[in-house]
Design an enzyme around this catalytic site. Sequence first.
Site, PDB file in Angstrom:
ATOM      1  N   GLU A  89       0.831  -1.212   0.000  1.00 56.61           N
ATOM      2  CA  GLU A  89       0.000   0.000   0.000  1.00 56.61           C
ATOM      3  C   GLU A  89       0.867   1.264   0.000  1.00 56.61           C
ATOM      4  O   GLU A  89       0.668   2.152  -0.805  1.00 56.61           O
ATOM      5  CB  GLU A  89      -0.914   0.017   1.239  1.00 56.61           C
ATOM      6  CG  GLU A  89      -1.944  -1.109   1.260  1.00 56.61           C
ATOM      7  CD  GLU A  89      -3.086  -0.883   0.270  1.00 56.61           C
ATOM      8  OE1 GLU A  89      -3.229   0.244  -0.224  1.00 56.61           O
ATOM      9  OE2 GLU A  89      -3.810  -1.853  -0.004  1.00 56.61           O
ATOM     10  N   ARG A  94      13.483   6.514   5.533  1.00 57.13           N
ATOM     11  CA  ARG A  94      14.107   7.594   6.300  1.00 57.13           C
ATOM     12  C   ARG A  94      15.573   7.237   6.604  1.00 57.13           C
ATOM     13  O   ARG A  94      15.927   6.099   6.840  1.00 57.13           O
ATOM     14  CB  ARG A  94      13.337   7.934   7.565  1.00 57.13           C
ATOM     15  CG  ARG A  94      13.469   6.948   8.732  1.00 57.13           C
ATOM     16  CD  ARG A  94      14.439   7.472   9.793  1.00 57.13           C
ATOM     17  NE  ARG A  94      14.609   6.559  10.921  1.00 57.13           N
ATOM     18  CZ  ARG A  94      15.436   5.535  10.914  1.00 57.13           C
ATOM     19  NH1 ARG A  94      16.131   5.237   9.845  1.00 57.13           N
ATOM     20  NH2 ARG A  94      15.565   4.762  11.985  1.00 57.13           N
ATOM     21  N   SER A 100      20.092  12.227  15.923  1.00 57.81           N
ATOM     22  CA  SER A 100      19.719  10.983  16.618  1.00 57.81           C
ATOM     23  C   SER A 100      20.758   9.884  16.422  1.00 57.81           C
ATOM     24  O   SER A 100      20.901   9.020  17.277  1.00 57.81           O
ATOM     25  CB  SER A 100      18.306  10.502  16.302  1.00 57.81           C
ATOM     26  OG  SER A 100      17.939  10.761  15.034  1.00 57.81           O
ATOM     27  N   ALA A 105      24.691   6.638  19.095  1.00 57.99           N
ATOM     28  CA  ALA A 105      26.088   6.186  19.172  1.00 57.99           C
ATOM     29  C   ALA A 105      26.616   6.390  20.596  1.00 57.99           C
ATOM     30  O   ALA A 105      27.282   5.515  21.152  1.00 57.99           O
ATOM     31  CB  ALA A 105      26.943   6.943  18.165  1.00 57.99           C
ATOM     32  N   ARG A 107      24.867   6.447  23.262  1.00 58.00           N
ATOM     33  CA  ARG A 107      24.169   5.545  24.188  1.00 58.00           C
ATOM     34  C   ARG A 107      24.609   4.101  24.031  1.00 58.00           C
ATOM     35  O   ARG A 107      24.684   3.363  24.998  1.00 58.00           O
ATOM     36  CB  ARG A 107      22.649   5.600  23.923  1.00 58.00           C
ATOM     37  CG  ARG A 107      21.903   6.576  24.776  1.00 58.00           C
ATOM     38  CD  ARG A 107      20.392   6.425  24.628  1.00 58.00           C
ATOM     39  NE  ARG A 107      19.919   6.763  23.293  1.00 58.00           N
ATOM     40  CZ  ARG A 107      19.364   5.909  22.448  1.00 58.00           C
ATOM     41  NH1 ARG A 107      19.183   4.650  22.778  1.00 58.00           N
ATOM     42  NH2 ARG A 107      18.978   6.304  21.248  1.00 58.00           N
ATOM     43  N   LYS A 163       4.867  -7.239  21.093  1.00 61.35           N
ATOM     44  CA  LYS A 163       5.492  -6.697  22.310  1.00 61.35           C
ATOM     45  C   LYS A 163       4.441  -6.598  23.418  1.00 61.35           C
ATOM     46  O   LYS A 163       3.240  -6.603  23.138  1.00 61.35           O
ATOM     47  CB  LYS A 163       6.060  -5.310  22.013  1.00 61.35           C
ATOM     48  CG  LYS A 163       7.341  -5.357  21.195  1.00 61.35           C
ATOM     49  CD  LYS A 163       8.042  -4.013  21.243  1.00 61.35           C
ATOM     50  CE  LYS A 163       9.460  -4.144  20.724  1.00 61.35           C
ATOM     51  NZ  LYS A 163      10.197  -2.870  20.807  1.00 61.35           N
ATOM     52  N   GLU A 190      17.109  -1.301   7.854  1.00 61.80           N
ATOM     53  CA  GLU A 190      16.027  -1.833   8.687  1.00 61.80           C
ATOM     54  C   GLU A 190      14.711  -1.748   7.914  1.00 61.80           C
ATOM     55  O   GLU A 190      14.316  -0.672   7.469  1.00 61.80           O
ATOM     56  CB  GLU A 190      15.896  -1.031   9.994  1.00 61.80           C
ATOM     57  CG  GLU A 190      14.802  -1.578  10.901  1.00 61.80           C
ATOM     58  CD  GLU A 190      14.542  -0.700  12.120  1.00 61.80           C
ATOM     59  OE1 GLU A 190      14.989  -1.060  13.215  1.00 61.80           O
ATOM     60  OE2 GLU A 190      13.897   0.355  11.965  1.00 61.80           O
ATOM     61  N   ALA A 202       0.578   1.750  15.760  1.00 62.10           N
ATOM     62  CA  ALA A 202       1.954   2.142  16.132  1.00 62.10           C
ATOM     63  C   ALA A 202       2.114   3.655  16.075  1.00 62.10           C
ATOM     64  O   ALA A 202       2.800   4.252  16.915  1.00 62.10           O
ATOM     65  CB  ALA A 202       2.957   1.458  15.210  1.00 62.10           C
ATOM     66  N   HIS A 206       3.019   5.822  19.287  1.00 59.72           N
ATOM     67  CA  HIS A 206       4.251   6.614  19.245  1.00 59.72           C
ATOM     68  C   HIS A 206       3.979   8.051  19.706  1.00 59.72           C
ATOM     69  O   HIS A 206       4.720   8.618  20.496  1.00 59.72           O
ATOM     70  CB  HIS A 206       4.810   6.592  17.817  1.00 59.72           C
ATOM     71  CG  HIS A 206       6.058   7.387  17.667  1.00 59.72           C
ATOM     72  ND1 HIS A 206       7.277   6.928  18.106  1.00 59.72           N
ATOM     73  CD2 HIS A 206       6.280   8.622  17.152  1.00 59.72           C
ATOM     74  CE1 HIS A 206       8.188   7.845  17.856  1.00 59.72           C
ATOM     75  NE2 HIS A 206       7.616   8.885  17.273  1.00 59.72           N
TER      76      HIS A 206
END
Length: 271
Positions: A89, A94, A100, A105, A107, A163, A190, A202, A206
């Site tokens: 669909e 991104r 970020s 990195a 973290r 989850k 990903e 989702a 979010h």
Amino acid sequence: MSSEPAPTLGPTGGPGAAAARMRSLVAARRGAQLAQGADTEELAAQLREALDGFAALRMHYQAGIEEVRTKVDILRQEFEQIHDYSPIEHVRTRLKSSESLLDKALRTCDELSLPAIRRQILDIAGIRITCSFVSDVYWIAQMLERQPDLEVLQVKDYIARPKANGYRSLHLIVQVPVFLSTHTEHVPVELQIRTIAMDFWASVEHKLKYKYDADLPAHLAGELDEAARLATELDERMGHLREEIRPMPERAGDAHPRGGSGPDLGPVPEH
Ligand code: GTP
Ligand code: MG
């Protein structure tokens, strides 16, 4: 990058903290080097090298996105041509923002270097594919997994095992070759593949998580839980309707071209 030992990386304090932390790391290193007598030109050269490396990394990952996006577009076009219908669909892509990426990195990487970022951060390039039906989610994953130049590095099936908060989606990390003038880069991308109902849930979850951070009021958590249950039920009902529209013929098992060495994503639905 410098051959000095990597600075110790502690936890960060949220968005914006990454940049502040980076500035203080650079200032500390610069101070130490000036104290050791390193001249400004040497520091400028090091900084230039780091920035060039970072720009190259972003360019490689953007190219990785385009490679996989083209594969998805070809599957969609082929289906539309043969069946007058597409299991896909929407497709959204991104590239993780520099802010970020640096934050993640600091973290998660064991050192702040481009090789460590390439090795340890697998979601710099992202593609989200939305389908109408759950069976199409698995079908698309299998079509991509069968392509010999894509290597599946990781599969997380949050549809089979949602989850705790109700999140459902199929996640794959695929590695794609990007052919450059002097060498080939293998770039992880990903892929999040999900139904419209999963995507809707989702996206709302979010936004709520962003607004309330860790303090989601109990009644909203309950509403989300119920919405997740309804989204799953909607997917099941739509699945039945899909079989009414286009019954799935007997499947002759999964003929895996690489001898079954890849992840088991279930049988490929016929269209
Ligand atoms: P990061 O969270 O990106 O560090 O990855 P991870 O190693 O935890 O991987 P995972 O596959 O669990 O999640 C990757 C991405 O999936 C996230 O960045 C989100 O885009 C999406 N995702 C995972 N869990 C949730 C969730 O509970 N809600 C929503 N809205 N999105 C989620
Ligand atoms: Mg992520």
